[in-house]
Design a protein around this motif. Structure first.
Motif, PDB file in Angstrom:
ATOM      1  N   ILE A  77       0.874  -1.182   0.000  1.00 26.15           N
ATOM      2  CA  ILE A  77       0.000   0.000   0.000  1.00 26.15           C
ATOM      3  C   ILE A  77       0.903   1.221   0.000  1.00 26.15           C
ATOM      4  O   ILE A  77       1.747   1.385   0.885  1.00 26.15           O
ATOM      5  CB  ILE A  77      -0.949   0.000   1.204  1.00 26.15           C
ATOM      6  CG1 ILE A  77      -1.825  -1.268   1.173  1.00 26.15           C
ATOM      7  CG2 ILE A  77      -1.808   1.267   1.201  1.00 26.15           C
ATOM      8  CD1 ILE A  77      -2.748  -1.421   2.349  1.00 26.15           C
ATOM      9  N   TRP A  78       0.721   2.067  -1.008  1.00 28.02           N
ATOM     10  CA  TRP A  78       1.527   3.274  -1.209  1.00 28.02           C
ATOM     11  C   TRP A  78       0.662   4.498  -1.002  1.00 28.02           C
ATOM     12  O   TRP A  78      -0.435   4.598  -1.571  1.00 28.02           O
ATOM     13  CB  TRP A  78       2.090   3.296  -2.633  1.00 28.02           C
ATOM     14  CG  TRP A  78       3.134   2.246  -2.873  1.00 28.02           C
ATOM     15  CD1 TRP A  78       2.932   0.926  -3.140  1.00 28.02           C
ATOM     16  CD2 TRP A  78       4.540   2.448  -2.871  1.00 28.02           C
ATOM     17  NE1 TRP A  78       4.134   0.279  -3.287  1.00 28.02           N
ATOM     18  CE2 TRP A  78       5.138   1.190  -3.145  1.00 28.02           C
ATOM     19  CE3 TRP A  78       5.356   3.551  -2.676  1.00 28.02           C
ATOM     20  CZ2 TRP A  78       6.507   1.021  -3.216  1.00 28.02           C
ATOM     21  CZ3 TRP A  78       6.735   3.379  -2.759  1.00 28.02           C
ATOM     22  CH2 TRP A  78       7.291   2.127  -3.019  1.00 28.02           C
ATOM     23  N   ASP A  79       1.130   5.421  -0.168  1.00 26.68           N
ATOM     24  CA  ASP A  79       0.462   6.707   0.013  1.00 26.68           C
ATOM     25  C   ASP A  79       0.960   7.622  -1.098  1.00 26.68           C
ATOM     26  O   ASP A  79       2.089   8.113  -1.053  1.00 26.68           O
ATOM     27  CB  ASP A  79       0.798   7.297   1.388  1.00 26.68           C
ATOM     28  CG  ASP A  79       0.046   8.581   1.694  1.00 26.68           C
ATOM     29  OD1 ASP A  79      -0.472   9.210   0.748  1.00 26.68           O
ATOM     30  OD2 ASP A  79      -0.015   8.954   2.869  1.00 26.68           O
ATOM     31  N   ILE A  80       0.131   7.833  -2.119  1.00 28.48           N
ATOM     32  CA  ILE A  80       0.564   8.640  -3.257  1.00 28.48           C
ATOM     33  C   ILE A  80       0.228  10.112  -3.074  1.00 28.48           C
ATOM     34  O   ILE A  80       0.566  10.936  -3.909  1.00 28.48           O
ATOM     35  CB  ILE A  80       0.004   8.106  -4.595  1.00 28.48           C
ATOM     36  CG1 ILE A  80      -1.519   8.070  -4.597  1.00 28.48           C
ATOM     37  CG2 ILE A  80       0.596   6.735  -4.885  1.00 28.48           C
ATOM     38  CD1 ILE A  80      -2.121   7.663  -5.922  1.00 28.48           C
ATOM     39  N   GLY A  81      -0.380  10.435  -1.936  1.00 33.69           N
ATOM     40  CA  GLY A  81      -0.638  11.831  -1.608  1.00 33.69           C
ATOM     41  C   GLY A  81       0.578  12.523  -1.022  1.00 33.69           C
ATOM     42  O   GLY A  81       0.599  13.735  -0.877  1.00 33.69           O
ATOM     43  N   VAL A  82       1.601  11.746  -0.659  1.00 33.42           N
ATOM     44  CA  VAL A  82       2.845  12.304  -0.101  1.00 33.42           C
ATOM     45  C   VAL A  82       4.001  11.888  -0.993  1.00 33.42           C
ATOM     46  O   VAL A  82       4.997  11.355  -0.541  1.00 33.42           O
ATOM     47  CB  VAL A  82       3.101  11.828   1.356  1.00 33.42           C
ATOM     48  CG1 VAL A  82       2.058  12.366   2.289  1.00 33.42           C
ATOM     49  CG2 VAL A  82       3.166  10.309   1.431  1.00 33.42           C
ATOM     50  N   SER A  83       3.857  12.150  -2.268  1.00 36.00           N
ATOM     51  CA  SER A  83       4.804  11.685  -3.270  1.00 36.00           C
ATOM     52  C   SER A  83       6.232  12.111  -2.951  1.00 36.00           C
ATOM     53  O   SER A  83       6.539  13.289  -2.840  1.00 36.00           O
ATOM     54  CB  SER A  83       4.409  12.206  -4.645  1.00 36.00           C
ATOM     55  OG  SER A  83       5.317  11.727  -5.602  1.00 36.00           O
TER      56      SER A  83
END
Length: 142
Positions: A77-83
């Protein structure tokens, strides 16, 4: 334990009491606030605890032919909101890896997530199966 309406009634002697929630309802966060009440003869004292629903994602892995759950699939699971990763050549999605999780015997993974946008990638297939190379984007909101 509270009733179906979330209410509990307890008879207490006069005095000052500290009330603490010890177990939250399933799917909700515990309200950690300690509350003091004063009980006086002939009066009712009331305290209110507020539980916040746990948000997140449930990942289900099933056999495409039988529909039976599959144990042992691994998902990132990758948090793409904190790129922090903008390199497409790295093979990883832009963002920050927040966890790698493996399906249980039930084929399920349940992960609590804060509000944000995430990418879910299968990183390892169960033994005898091919990896699903498609990614899934989700948004968690209050």
């Amino acid at each position: 334990t509270t009733d179906i309406n979330g209410i509990i009634t307890v008879a207490l002697e006069d005095g000052v009491y500290e009330v603490i929630e010890t177990i939250a309802p399933k799917g909700y966060r515990l309200d950690n606030a300690k509350q003091d009440i004063t009980v006086k003869a002939g009066q009712q004292a009331t305290v209110t605890f507020t539980n916040t629903q746990i948000k997140g994602v449930q990942i289900i892995k099933k056999d495409s032919l039988t529909g039976l759950p599959l144990q042992g699939a691994q998902f990132e699971i990758w948090d793409i909101g904190v790129s922090t990763n903008t390199s497409v050549s790295s093979g990883a999605p832009a963002g920050q890896l927040i966890g790698t999780h493996t399906t249980a015997l039930t084929g399920l993974i349940t992960v609590a997530l804060k509000d944000g946008t995430y990418t879910i990638i299968e990183s390892k297939a169960p033994d005898g199966y091919q990896i699903d190379t498609s990614s899934q984007n989700i948004t968690v909101v209050a």
